[in-house]
Design an enzyme around this catalytic site. Structure first.
Site, PDB file in Angstrom:
ATOM      1  N   HIS A 118      39.240  42.839  35.696  1.00 11.02           N
ATOM      2  CA  HIS A 118      38.280  42.464  36.741  1.00 11.02           C
ATOM      3  C   HIS A 118      37.246  43.578  36.912  1.00 11.02           C
ATOM      4  O   HIS A 118      37.332  44.416  37.798  1.00 11.02           O
ATOM      5  CB  HIS A 118      39.019  42.214  38.049  1.00 11.02           C
ATOM      6  CG  HIS A 118      38.217  41.458  39.058  1.00 11.02           C
ATOM      7  ND1 HIS A 118      38.757  40.877  40.171  1.00 11.02           N
ATOM      8  CD2 HIS A 118      36.887  41.168  39.123  1.00 11.02           C
ATOM      9  CE1 HIS A 118      37.826  40.273  40.882  1.00 11.02           C
ATOM     10  NE2 HIS A 118      36.675  40.446  40.256  1.00 11.02           N
ATOM     11  N   ASN A 121      27.420  43.287  44.673  1.00  7.50           N
ATOM     12  CA  ASN A 121      27.657  43.200  43.235  1.00  7.50           C
ATOM     13  C   ASN A 121      27.434  41.795  42.695  1.00  7.50           C
ATOM     14  O   ASN A 121      27.934  41.451  41.622  1.00  7.50           O
ATOM     15  CB  ASN A 121      29.057  43.706  42.882  1.00  7.50           C
ATOM     16  CG  ASN A 121      30.156  43.049  43.691  1.00  7.50           C
ATOM     17  OD1 ASN A 121      29.913  42.117  44.465  1.00  7.50           O
ATOM     18  ND2 ASN A 121      31.379  43.528  43.540  1.00  7.50           N
ATOM     19  N   GLN A 155      46.662  40.539  40.324  1.00 10.31           N
ATOM     20  CA  GLN A 155      45.870  41.603  39.722  1.00 10.31           C
ATOM     21  C   GLN A 155      46.473  42.956  40.092  1.00 10.31           C
ATOM     22  O   GLN A 155      46.538  43.260  41.278  1.00 10.31           O
ATOM     23  CB  GLN A 155      44.397  41.508  40.166  1.00 10.31           C
ATOM     24  CG  GLN A 155      43.737  40.255  39.642  1.00 10.31           C
ATOM     25  CD  GLN A 155      42.227  40.240  39.802  1.00 10.31           C
ATOM     26  OE1 GLN A 155      41.537  39.564  39.060  1.00 10.31           O
ATOM     27  NE2 GLN A 155      41.695  40.957  40.765  1.00 10.31           N
ATOM     28  N   ARG A 172      37.651  33.399  41.031  1.00  7.76           N
ATOM     29  CA  ARG A 172      39.037  33.747  41.331  1.00  7.76           C
ATOM     30  C   ARG A 172      39.949  32.959  40.391  1.00  7.76           C
ATOM     31  O   ARG A 172      39.728  31.774  40.125  1.00  7.76           O
ATOM     32  CB  ARG A 172      39.391  33.451  42.790  1.00  7.76           C
ATOM     33  CG  ARG A 172      38.739  34.398  43.802  1.00  7.76           C
ATOM     34  CD  ARG A 172      39.247  35.821  43.621  1.00  7.76           C
ATOM     35  NE  ARG A 172      38.633  36.746  44.583  1.00  7.76           N
ATOM     36  CZ  ARG A 172      37.576  37.503  44.338  1.00  7.76           C
ATOM     37  NH1 ARG A 172      36.970  37.414  43.153  1.00  7.76           N
ATOM     38  NH2 ARG A 172      37.120  38.336  45.263  1.00  7.76           N
TER      39      ARG A 172
END
Length: 387
Positions: A334, A147, A315, A286
């Site tokens: 995210h 990704n 998260q 991050r």
């Protein structure tokens, strides 16, 4: 037989999609630099399906159960009574995603004597306590490059969103039902001519640089591994030996470095104060690379003109997380690395990793983070552990 536990994000509020916006996604067989896309023996899903949520199951259930394995899928990962905590003690493999991470802390790994492997469906294994994984004799793997381009496209989108101040303008014509041109443009600029830098020039950082070059900007980068001179010349790059040198000259900074002890809370009050007044930061790497509250202070004081990204800590973040309400932001959950296109690749990559592991074949070195009692493959180049 093994027990595999997947911790995936919850299904859509309206239920699992009965149909999709597009009938197909492009077929990608390789990445820049020559690495091929995942090559499992087969897949049991249609590329373009929603695979990263609980009902999507990464397309793995038929494959695993046909081989006699137990497959548990959940989104419940927090607290002592969570499904993750209940199932972990007799689990052999944990699969997680950066977008909804199962934090494999030293304590959790210590309570999982059978745990042999942690797989990241995507890129980034900092939710695994790597020293504990090494001590436990585990393998840690991720689907490298699956990704990367997805994230780079998202980062460029957020750069443009901040510089052109898109979010407030959109709010004027939707939420506020107005047509306030002056309000909408009072913080809007062109990207053209700006000094733009990336921290970290790995796969994602380089992809961002290549996508930004046509915008007629001056490009800068900082990385411990300097790029080849022909790449610097091709893109017109200026290399900076340290982050302060980079941060002090750019109008826009996009963060693409891994999280490790040397980068945690790197962007504190002091470093943010060394940047140009009115600079922008985009962080798709991050959240802990920046000091959460220092970012809020810099936005409130005007030191930063905008902050965007799609990474948070923890998260998901709690409802009172200050990034939800800070000014001049363009935050998303995210999602940058979990497009339907990316999901097809990282789901196939997880299957490839599992096929190799079950059959006793070597896992691709580019997928390995920890193996054989230490950092390995990509992990040896991207991570550090305290010695």
């Amino acid at each position: 037989m093994a027990k595999i536990l997947s911790v995936l994000y919850p299904d859509p509020v309206g239920g699992y999609p009965p149909a999709y916006a597009r009938d197909e996604i492009p077929t990608i067989t390789g990445y820049p630099g020559g690495q091929t896309t995942p090559t499992p023996e087969a897949i049991d899903f249609t590329p373009g399906e929603l695979l990263g949520c609980v009902s999507g199951e990464l397309g793995l259930r038929r494959f695993l159960e046909d081989r006699g394995h137990t497959y548990v899928v959940t989104s419940d990962k927090e607290g002592p009574d969570s499904v993750l905590e209940r199932e972990l003690p007799d689990t052999d493999v944990v699969i997680s995603q950066p977008f909804w991470p199962a934090y494999l802390t030293a304590e959790r790994i210590g309570r999982a004597p059978r745990l042999k492997m942690a797989v990241t469906a995507g890129i980034g294994s900092d939710h695994v306590d790597l020293p504990s994984a090494i001590a436990h004799g585990m393998t840690v793997a991720e689907v490298t490059f699956s990704n990367s381009i997805s994230v780079s496209e998202h980062a460029v989108m957020q750069i443009l969103t901040l510089v052109h101040d898109f979010v407030p303008a959109h709010d004027w014509v939707t939420t506020k039902q107005g047509w306030n041109i002056a309000d909408s443009v009072s913080r809007a600029y062109d990207l053209e001519g700006m000094q733009v830098g990336v921290l970290g020039s790995g796969r994602i950082g380089q992809a961002v640089l290549r996508r930004l070059k046509p915008f007629a900007v001056t490009l800068h980068y900082c990385d411990v591994h300097r790029l080849p001179s022909d790449v610097e010349e091709e893109l017109g790059l200026t290399w900076h030996p340290d982050v302060r040198s980079l941060a002090s000259v750019v109008d826009v900074l996009s963060i693409h470095t891994p999280l490790h002890p040397q980068t945690q809370n790197l962007f504190d009050d002091e470093l943010l104060g060394a940047m140009k007044r009115g600079a922008y930061i985009v962080n798709t790497a991050r959240a802990l690379i920046v000091d959460r509250d220092a970012v809020v202070r810099a936005l409130n004081s005007g030191q930063l003109a905008g902050y965007a990204g799609d990474v948070w800590y923890p998260q998901p973040p709690p409802p009172d997380h200050p990034w939800r309400t800070m000014p001049h932001e363009a935050m998303t959950p995210h999602v940058s690395g979990s497009t339907l296109s990316a999901q097809a690749r990282y789901s196939a990559g997880v299957r490839e990793i599992l096929e190799c592991w079950f059959d006793g074949r070597p896992i691709r070195s580019e997928y390995l983070i920890v193996d054989g009692g230490g950092l390995a493959g990509t992990g040896a180049r991207s991570y550090t552990v305290a010695g």
